[in-house]
Design a protein around this motif. Structure first.
Motif, PDB file in Angstrom:
ATOM      1  N   ASN A  83       0.813  -1.054  -0.051  1.00 61.21           N
ATOM      2  CA  ASN A  83      -0.110  -0.085  -0.013  1.00 61.21           C
ATOM      3  C   ASN A  83       0.999   1.280   0.073  1.00 61.21           C
ATOM      4  N   ARG A  85       1.245   3.812  -1.882  1.00 58.21           N
ATOM      5  CA  ARG A  85       0.800   4.888  -2.360  1.00 58.21           C
ATOM      6  C   ARG A  85       0.015   5.754  -1.181  1.00 58.21           C
ATOM      7  N   THR A  86      -0.548   4.918  -0.210  1.00 58.82           N
ATOM      8  CA  THR A  86      -1.389   5.587   0.823  1.00 58.82           C
ATOM      9  C   THR A  86      -0.929   5.341   2.135  1.00 58.82           C
TER      10      THR A  86
END
Length: 159
Positions: A83, A85-86
């Motif tokens: 994850n 990106r977040t």
């Protein structure tokens, strides 16, 4: 595993060392040098390495954690990599390492000027070359192990 092994042979040692020693042994030396000589900080190094392991699907590589001076990345780091990106747990260097690994493996034709500007804001040219060589090693050799089925036959030290 798709390679027939003689009775009692270690899969990695046999395939990499005995079957094609002129290729396998130098390749393994390159693979090991990525770990022995890297100057990339451990979180960025592991973010790139784990992202390639996830993309390759290599069971062995996904289970492995690089250790430096008795330190490894924390539990759950692999989920943060997935994850990238977040996650709120990564600094810019670590996030960029995961992004670069993913794009290197899946979309290398679209590494544009905007991406390189961000990379060069956080990495020196030497670090970019080092990270590129490391990612290339993990992509090639992790994928080789996965394709040949060696990734499920490998045993991590201490397991």
């Amino acid at each position: 595993m798709i390679i027939d092994l003689p009775e009692g042979k270690d899969p990695i040692g046999y395939v990499w060392g005995e079957m094609v020693p002129g290729i396998g042994l130098p390749a393994s030396q390159f693979s090991l040098s990525v770990y022995e000589h890297s100057k990339i900080d451990l979180p960025a190094f592991e973010a790139a390495r784990l992202r390639i392991a996830q993309i390759n699907g290599c069971i062995f590589c996904q289970d492995w954690r690089t250790e430096r001076d008795g330190v490894k990345v924390e539990l759950g780091f692999d989920e943060d990599v997935e994850n990238w990106r977040t996650t709120e747990n990564f600094d810019d260097r670590t996030r960029l390492a995961a992004e670069y690994a993913e794009r290197y493996a899946t979309d290398h034709h679209n590494l544009d000027d905007e991406f390189w500007e961000r990379m060069k804001a956080h990495y020196t040219d030497a670090e970019i070359v080092e990270l590129s060589m490391s990612i290339g090693s993990w992509l090639a050799f992790g994928r080789l192990n996965r394709v040949l089925g060696l990734d499920t036959a490998c045993v991590l030290p201490g397991h």
